[in-house]
Design a protein around this motif. Sequence first.
Motif, PDB file in Angstrom:
ATOM      1  N   LEU A 139       0.825  -1.206   0.000  1.00 38.82           N
ATOM      2  CA  LEU A 139       0.000   0.000   0.000  1.00 38.82           C
ATOM      3  C   LEU A 139       0.861   1.260   0.000  1.00 38.82           C
ATOM      4  N   GLN A 140       1.895   1.287   0.821  1.00 37.34           N
ATOM      5  CA  GLN A 140       2.772   2.459   0.842  1.00 37.34           C
ATOM      6  C   GLN A 140       3.411   2.697  -0.525  1.00 37.34           C
ATOM      7  N   ALA A 141       3.805   1.612  -1.205  1.00 37.34           N
ATOM      8  CA  ALA A 141       4.405   1.758  -2.529  1.00 37.34           C
ATOM      9  C   ALA A 141       3.393   2.304  -3.531  1.00 37.34           C
ATOM     10  N   LEU A 142       2.154   1.833  -3.461  1.00 34.79           N
ATOM     11  CA  LEU A 142       1.108   2.348  -4.346  1.00 34.79           C
ATOM     12  C   LEU A 142       0.876   3.839  -4.114  1.00 34.79           C
ATOM     13  N   LEU A 143       0.854   4.247  -2.856  1.00 29.23           N
ATOM     14  CA  LEU A 143       0.658   5.666  -2.540  1.00 29.23           C
ATOM     15  C   LEU A 143       1.832   6.493  -3.051  1.00 29.23           C
ATOM     16  N   ALA A 144       3.054   6.001  -2.841  1.00 35.13           N
ATOM     17  CA  ALA A 144       4.243   6.741  -3.281  1.00 35.13           C
ATOM     18  C   ALA A 144       4.291   6.869  -4.798  1.00 35.13           C
ATOM     19  N   GLN A 145       3.814   5.848  -5.502  1.00 35.72           N
ATOM     20  CA  GLN A 145       3.830   5.866  -6.969  1.00 35.72           C
ATOM     21  C   GLN A 145       2.665   6.649  -7.563  1.00 35.72           C
ATOM     22  N   GLY A 146       1.710   7.038  -6.729  1.00 35.24           N
ATOM     23  CA  GLY A 146       0.567   7.802  -7.222  1.00 35.24           C
ATOM     24  C   GLY A 146      -0.453   6.975  -7.970  1.00 35.24           C
ATOM     25  N   GLU A 147      -0.428   5.653  -7.818  1.00 36.44           N
ATOM     26  CA  GLU A 147      -1.335   4.784  -8.578  1.00 36.44           C
ATOM     27  C   GLU A 147      -2.802   5.027  -8.232  1.00 36.44           C
ATOM     28  N   LEU A 148      -3.070   5.486  -7.016  1.00 36.08           N
ATOM     29  CA  LEU A 148      -4.457   5.699  -6.582  1.00 36.08           C
ATOM     30  C   LEU A 148      -4.888   7.149  -6.704  1.00 36.08           C
ATOM     31  N   SER A 253      -8.678   2.191  -7.122  1.00 33.80           N
ATOM     32  CA  SER A 253      -8.877   1.566  -5.810  1.00 33.80           C
ATOM     33  C   SER A 253      -7.976   0.348  -5.663  1.00 33.80           C
ATOM     34  N   TYR A 254      -7.612   0.069  -4.426  1.00 29.19           N
ATOM     35  CA  TYR A 254      -6.806  -1.103  -4.086  1.00 29.19           C
ATOM     36  C   TYR A 254      -7.542  -1.873  -3.000  1.00 29.19           C
ATOM     37  N   ARG A 255      -7.580  -3.203  -3.173  1.00 30.77           N
ATOM     38  CA  ARG A 255      -8.217  -4.060  -2.175  1.00 30.77           C
ATOM     39  C   ARG A 255      -7.326  -5.268  -1.931  1.00 30.77           C
ATOM     40  N   LYS A 256      -7.199  -5.635  -0.657  1.00 36.79           N
ATOM     41  CA  LYS A 256      -6.359  -6.785  -0.282  1.00 36.79           C
ATOM     42  C   LYS A 256      -7.055  -7.574   0.817  1.00 36.79           C
ATOM     43  N   TRP A 257      -7.175  -8.898   0.596  1.00 41.37           N
ATOM     44  CA  TRP A 257      -7.763  -9.790   1.578  1.00 41.37           C
ATOM     45  C   TRP A 257      -6.652 -10.528   2.324  1.00 41.37           C
ATOM     46  N   GLY A 258      -6.962 -10.961   3.536  1.00 43.72           N
ATOM     47  CA  GLY A 258      -6.068 -11.838   4.283  1.00 43.72           C
ATOM     48  C   GLY A 258      -5.022 -11.085   5.078  1.00 43.72           C
ATOM     49  N   LEU A 259      -4.623 -11.709   6.206  1.00 45.79           N
ATOM     50  CA  LEU A 259      -3.612 -11.112   7.072  1.00 45.79           C
ATOM     51  C   LEU A 259      -2.213 -11.496   6.600  1.00 45.79           C
ATOM     52  N   ASP A 260      -1.257 -10.667   6.938  1.00 47.55           N
ATOM     53  CA  ASP A 260       0.142 -10.936   6.620  1.00 47.55           C
ATOM     54  C   ASP A 260       0.549 -12.313   7.146  1.00 47.55           C
ATOM     55  N   ALA A 261       1.360 -13.030   6.352  1.00 43.82           N
ATOM     56  CA  ALA A 261       1.690 -14.425   6.654  1.00 43.82           C
ATOM     57  C   ALA A 261       2.839 -14.597   7.643  1.00 43.82           C
ATOM     58  N   GLN A 262       3.525 -13.527   8.018  1.00 45.81           N
ATOM     59  CA  GLN A 262       4.722 -13.692   8.845  1.00 45.81           C
ATOM     60  C   GLN A 262       4.417 -14.211  10.245  1.00 45.81           C
ATOM     61  N   GLU A 263       3.304 -13.765  10.838  1.00 45.02           N
ATOM     62  CA  GLU A 263       2.962 -14.247  12.174  1.00 45.02           C
ATOM     63  C   GLU A 263       2.732 -15.751  12.165  1.00 45.02           C
ATOM     64  N   GLU A 288      -5.881  -6.435  -5.407  1.00 44.56           N
ATOM     65  CA  GLU A 288      -6.529  -6.039  -6.649  1.00 44.56           C
ATOM     66  C   GLU A 288      -6.402  -4.529  -6.819  1.00 44.56           C
ATOM     67  N   LEU A 289      -5.961  -4.114  -7.990  1.00 47.36           N
ATOM     68  CA  LEU A 289      -5.874  -2.704  -8.329  1.00 47.36           C
ATOM     69  C   LEU A 289      -6.845  -2.432  -9.471  1.00 47.36           C
ATOM     70  N   THR A 290      -7.780  -1.539  -9.244  1.00 48.66           N
ATOM     71  CA  THR A 290      -8.767  -1.175 -10.261  1.00 48.66           C
ATOM     72  C   THR A 290      -8.593   0.279 -10.632  1.00 48.66           C
ATOM     73  N   GLN A 291      -8.453   0.545 -11.950  1.00 52.80           N
ATOM     74  CA  GLN A 291      -8.271   1.903 -12.450  1.00 52.80           C
ATOM     75  C   GLN A 291      -9.080   2.089 -13.728  1.00 52.80           C
ATOM     76  N   ALA A 292      -9.419   3.323 -14.010  1.00 54.56           N
ATOM     77  CA  ALA A 292     -10.086   3.638 -15.268  1.00 54.56           C
ATOM     78  C   ALA A 292      -9.080   3.518 -16.406  1.00 54.56           C
ATOM     79  N   THR A 293      -9.487   2.844 -17.487  1.00 53.26           N
ATOM     80  CA  THR A 293      -8.591   2.742 -18.642  1.00 53.26           C
ATOM     81  C   THR A 293      -8.442   4.077 -19.350  1.00 53.26           C
ATOM     82  N   ASP A 294      -9.466   4.932 -19.205  1.00 54.16           N
ATOM     83  CA  ASP A 294      -9.438   6.262 -19.800  1.00 54.16           C
ATOM     84  C   ASP A 294     -10.111   7.207 -18.814  1.00 54.16           C
TER      85      ASP A 294
END
Length: 363
Positions: A139-148, A253-263, A288-294
């Motif tokens: 998520l932090q990488a997506l925010l830094a890249q401006g994808e959302l 929009s970005y959506r992610k299911w499930g908890l981190d696997a490290q624990e 999942e990343l959903t964006q408008a194609t145009d």
Amino acid sequence: MSTAFVAPFLRVGLVGFGFAGRTFHAPLLRTTPGLQLCAVASSQPAEVHAQLGPHTQVWADPLALIASPEVDLVVLASPNDSHFALAHAALQAGKAVVVDKPFTLHAAEAQALVNLAEAKGLFLSVFHNRRWDGDFLTLQALLAQGELGRVVRMASHFDRFRPLVRQRWREAAGPGGGLWIDLAPHLLDQALQCFGAPAALYADIATLRDGGQADDWFACELRYASGLRVHLSASTLAAHAAPRFVVHGTRGSYRKWGLDAQEDALRAGTLPDPAQPEHWGHDPQAGELTQATDPAQPDQRHTQAWPTLPGRYPHYYAAVAAALRGHGPNPVPPRQALAVMQLLDLGRESAARRAELSVQIVS
């Protein structure tokens, strides 16, 4: 901070060998180059020796471990209501200190520890490990890249299904128990890392399970001056868990299911290998990343699987070791953890008053 350590190994004393100490701290400390877990304060020496080996020194009295000249760094994984007193004792003894989250029970205690550490020039950090969850790094990488684009809404859920109340201090009434002080520090810290301090906060905290003694559900809304709304929630009665993250912005929009696997990996006894860090922390479940194609035709959208970056829990103690040698910054400076404590206190007040309250982070 005081003079950097130069010995080949920093000698670590771990206070507490319950769930946090046994599952998170001991495995990460054991596998961090430059750190040597040499002593544990615990009332169950057999468990310590079974996991760490007979060479590990076990102290019955945590204050005796803290006072030992053979310990450079004290790590506190003890019950929440002991954090302040033990951290205060360790700083008074001139030790570097790591405190498991929550930092303390209340912000005033956290402020006192920050002041003491700064006055003595000592290292103090808080184990906000979920900064290194793979989904949060993604998520932090997506925010830094401006994808959302400009983010307008984030929902962050930490759901579990544990309908039976267990006899343990985390689920007991009284100081240090309950879900708000257990999981809200993670979610609030992540929100602060992404978006900074909000303008206002509203929290609803409840006990919903049959026979529940401490709060086991909460929902918290953070309102930002920009218009952004951040919804944080956790439950012990969610057989159908909500997505871990749902984030909406002006570009998608970005959506992610499930908890981190490290624990789960650490629970199963799997240890990170510092010689092969690329083998650790992988989450096979993509987001999942959903964006408008145009942008001119917003009804035409494209959804793609978005790979989850590997989680990096080992980074925390590697950064602690580097900071203590003067080779890098504190991975979680105590004033950042103090800000989390201030929001925790405000959330309790908001829930009691059933009102949205203005946020003023005092550094």
